[in-house]
Design an enzyme around this catalytic site. Structure first.
Site, PDB file in Angstrom:
ATOM      1  CE  LYS A   1     106.189 -19.177  29.373  1.00 57.12           C
ATOM      2  NZ  LYS A   1     106.780 -20.409  29.891  1.00 57.12           N
TER       3      LYS A   1
ATOM      4  CD  GLU B   1      92.820 -20.412  22.265  1.00 58.17           C
ATOM      5  OE1 GLU B   1      93.851 -19.693  22.217  1.00 58.17           O
ATOM      6  OE2 GLU B   1      92.812 -21.592  21.887  1.00 58.17           O
TER       7      GLU B   1
ATOM      8  N   GLY C   1     103.953 -23.126  31.576  1.00 54.52           N
ATOM      9  CA  GLY C   1     102.539 -22.813  31.836  1.00 54.52           C
ATOM     10  C   GLY C   1     101.901 -23.782  32.812  1.00 54.52           C
ATOM     11  NE  ARG C   2     103.820 -29.444  30.568  1.00 57.83           N
ATOM     12  CZ  ARG C   2     104.411 -28.860  29.534  1.00 57.83           C
ATOM     13  NH1 ARG C   2     103.862 -27.809  28.988  1.00 57.83           N
ATOM     14  NH2 ARG C   2     105.525 -29.340  29.021  1.00 57.83           N
TER      15      ARG C   2
ATOM     16  CD  GLU D   1     100.756 -28.535  27.181  1.00 57.37           C
ATOM     17  OE1 GLU D   1     100.059 -28.163  26.231  1.00 57.37           O
ATOM     18  OE2 GLU D   1     100.863 -27.852  28.221  1.00 57.37           O
TER      19      GLU D   1
ATOM     20  CG  HIS E   1      76.846 -43.876  41.977  1.00 56.16           C
ATOM     21  ND1 HIS E   1      75.845 -44.671  42.485  1.00 56.16           N
ATOM     22  CD2 HIS E   1      77.635 -43.542  43.033  1.00 56.16           C
ATOM     23  CE1 HIS E   1      76.012 -44.798  43.802  1.00 56.16           C
ATOM     24  NE2 HIS E   1      77.102 -44.118  44.142  1.00 56.16           N
TER      25      HIS E   1
ATOM     26  CE  LYS F   1      99.249 -22.689  20.773  1.00 61.71           C
ATOM     27  NZ  LYS F   1     100.367 -22.137  21.501  1.00 61.71           N
TER      28      LYS F   1
HETATM   29  C1  G6Q Z   1     101.516 -25.091  29.281  1.00 61.26           C
HETATM   30  C2  G6Q Z   1     101.413 -24.661  27.910  1.00 61.26           C
HETATM   31  C3  G6Q Z   1     100.111 -23.996  27.547  1.00 61.26           C
HETATM   32  C4  G6Q Z   1     100.047 -22.507  27.893  1.00 61.26           C
HETATM   33  C5  G6Q Z   1      98.831 -21.902  27.182  1.00 61.26           C
HETATM   34  C6  G6Q Z   1      98.672 -20.435  27.477  1.00 61.26           C
HETATM   35  O1  G6Q Z   1     102.486 -25.594  29.770  1.00 61.26           O
HETATM   36  O2  G6Q Z   1     102.524 -23.907  27.588  1.00 61.26           O
HETATM   37  O3  G6Q Z   1      99.006 -24.643  28.083  1.00 61.26           O
HETATM   38  O4  G6Q Z   1      99.974 -22.328  29.277  1.00 61.26           O
HETATM   39  O5  G6Q Z   1      98.940 -22.095  25.814  1.00 61.26           O
HETATM   40  O6  G6Q Z   1      99.805 -19.729  27.091  1.00 61.26           O
HETATM   41  P1  G6Q Z   1     100.007 -18.236  27.487  1.00 61.26           P
HETATM   42  O7  G6Q Z   1     100.140 -18.157  28.962  1.00 61.26           O
HETATM   43  O8  G6Q Z   1     101.258 -17.807  26.774  1.00 61.26           O
HETATM   44  O9  G6Q Z   1      98.797 -17.488  27.002  1.00 61.26           O
END
Ligand code: G6Q
Length: 539
Positions: free
Chosen positions: A214, A220, A271-272, A358, A389, A504
């Site tokens: 986003k 990463e 994101g989540r 989160e 188990h 970060k």
């Molecule tokens: C979720 C967070 C986080 C995010 C990642 C990836 O709610 O905001 O997990 O989705 O850090 O972010 P980008 O999509 O910006 O790479």
């Protein structure tokens, strides 16, 4: 920034002060005793069940009685939970901490699937739904072209956190519905082995790569994109004929020349909460087909509407949220295990771990006051029966009580099963689910202390007929709304994630440090990191 003291209460800072809260506190002194003979009766199991949509929620094995359920309903009412859900779904700016710098955004993941009947008429919500529809149409056209050419069999999704966990969990859950000769792979970790392992499995010529970020700035994801691009170049292939972008408008990744296709997401999609946007859409519809992706959205949309249901007895995510609040704030249990009796839901607990922890792992309320009550639990889980188990010893006889949410389906996904000794495997699976809930609740007396099961370990069971794309979409939204309801009740902001920032920033400082050392420059002082790096160097 200093916290305001928690005695600075205002109207919006009420969790402790709801009338129902005091009632519940009183009731929590003697919670319902599930171990008492006859207490987990057939009649109770019949009665303590809510049904709506394609789901049944069984909660006879929670430590609740009619008084507790009534007070939980009152609490939901006093805390205006339905009104807050309405505000979220119509696009009010609810992602904020009042009086402090914050994201200050709408929260409109529900608009991403508001493409069917009964659309939300609110302006912000309907604008967002229109934008979502445009991206879906674009995706459909793109997939038609891909299908026409027949070149691509595989897709790699590069993304992390919200840009990975939900889509990955859904892809694994719905493999039974995958199109023939279509596979998806995921690269998330900056650990180079994650990418290498995936790259070894695919034929690059036949593979699309969807880079999902986003922000378009995630370390990463950008690193892995470069890594995979370099492999394409080494193979003499043009990355711009294979790479797709999913990102925010104007982000550093919003550069159509670099990509075969680009899709947008917006700042009002956390994101989540983004699995039903293009974040999940590209990979899921490539693997399952566009129509099955639409079925996921339809299921989610139905659950969105159910979450607005004012009749408490039919609002399943709300009931589940309030039972969770009972366990967390009144019985004071620290963790929550989500245990699906479905191998397909292998990674669903990992998605929920992010979505819940989160969202609700917060210690200030929406006014910046530090809270003086517990918020989100530590969530974990694994599919049953495998977990039986492994860690069930601890949940039956350990010193911590772990509330559990079981999930089960009457039918398995594939049409194959086997009857061994008079029962099918699916029946064995469900027999185990029910047995665990009963055993945890009733416990067992014995003269041998090692064989005593204390019981009174609460659980609920969510049941549906079959885990198909529609049900998966609904299940995803059920948990999204359960989590949102709890955040509303605690008056915290479930939609930001400041808690991930500090690490970060420090990681980037350490990387600057390593880079400077490599170039023979004198790095900025960072004594703790230097000491740790020296340990690494000495290996
Ligand atoms: C979720 C967070 C986080 C995010 C990642 C990836 O709610 O905001 O997990 O989705 O850090 O972010 P980008 O999509 O910006 O790479």
């Amino acid at each position: 920034m200093p916290f305001r003291q928690s005695n600075q209460k205002t109207e919006e800072d009420m969790f402790r002060h709801y009338r129902a809260n005091n009632v519940l506190k009183g009731l929590a002194a003697t919670p319902y005793d599930l171990t008492k003979e006859e207490n987990l009766s057939e009649a109770r199991i019949e009665k303590y069940c809510a049904q709506a949509g394609d789901f049944k929620l069984l909660f006879a094995t929670e430590r609740v009685n009619d008084d507790v359920l009534f007070a939980l309903k009152e609490l939901a009412h006093e805390a205006h939970l339905i009104e807050k859900m309405e505000a979220m779904q119509r696009g009010d700016v609810i992602n904020k901490i009042i009086g402090y710098e914050s994201e200050n955004r709408r929260v409109l993941h529900t608009a991403m699937r508001d493409l069917f009947m009964h659309q939300n008429p609110a302006e912000a919500a309907s604008e967002a739904a229109k934008a979502a529809k445009k991206e879906c149409d674009k995706l459909k056209n793109f997939l038609n072209k891909v299908d026409g050419k027949g070149t691509f069999t595989d897709i790699i999704q590069i993304g992390i956190g919200g840009s990975d966990l939900g889509p990955r969990a859904l892809y694994i859950a719905l493999k039974a519905y995958q199109k023939p000769d279509r596979n998806a792979h995921f690269i998330s970790n900056v650990d180079p082995d994650d990418a290498v392992r995936v790259l070894k499995r695919v034929d690059l010529k036949k593979t699309l790569v969807v880079v999902v970020s986003k922000s378009g700035t995630t370390l990463e994801t950008l690193t892995n994109e470069e890594f995979v691009r370099s492999k394409y170049k080494e193979a003499g292939l043009k990355p711009e004929m294979h790479f797709i972008a999913v990102t925010g408008e104007g982000s550093p990744m919003d550069n159509p020349d670099k990509y075969l296709a680009s899709f947008y997401i917006w700042d009002y999609i956390g994101g989540r909460y983004s699995a039903t946007s293009m974040v999940g859409g590209v990979t899921l519809s490539f693997a399952l087909g566009f129509d099955e992706y639409m079925n996921i959205l339809k299921g989610a949309h139905e659950m969105d509407r159910l979450a607005l249901e004012k009749d408490f007895s039919r609002n399943l995510p709300l009931i589940s949220a309030m039972l969770g609040i009972w366990n967390r704030n009144f019985l004071h249990y620290t963790t929550l295990a989500v245990l699906p009796y479905s191998q397909a839901l292998l990674r669903f607990p990992a998605h929920l771990q992010q979505c819940d922890m989160e969202s609700n792992g917060k210690r200030i309320d929406k006014l910046g006051n530090s809270v003086d009550f517990d918020t989100g639990p530590i969530l974990w889980g694994e599919p049953g029966t495998n977990g039986q188990h492994s860690f069930y010893q601890c949940i039956h006889q350990g010193t911590n009580i772990v509330p559990i949410e079981f999930i089960g389906f009457r039918e398995n996904q594939y049409s194959e099963d086997i009857n061994v000794k008079g029962t099918t495997s699916q029946e064995k699976l469900l027999a185990n689910l029910f047995a665990q809930a009963i055993a945890l609740a009733t416990g067992q007396k014995n003269d041998n202390p090692n064989k005593v099961f204390p019981g009174n370990r609460p659980s609920s069971i969510l049941l549906a007929k079959k885990l198909d794309p529609y049900t998966m979409g609904a299940l995803l939204a059920y948990y999204e709304h359960k989590i949102a309801f709890q955040g509303f009740c605690w008056n915290i902001n479930s939609f930001d994630q400041e808690g991930v920032q500090l690490g970060k920033v420090l990681a980037n400082k350490i990387l600057d440090h390593i880079g400077a050392r490599r170039q023979g420059k004198k790095p900025d002082k960072f004594p703790q990191a230097e000491a740790m790096l020296r340990h690494l160097d000495s290996l």
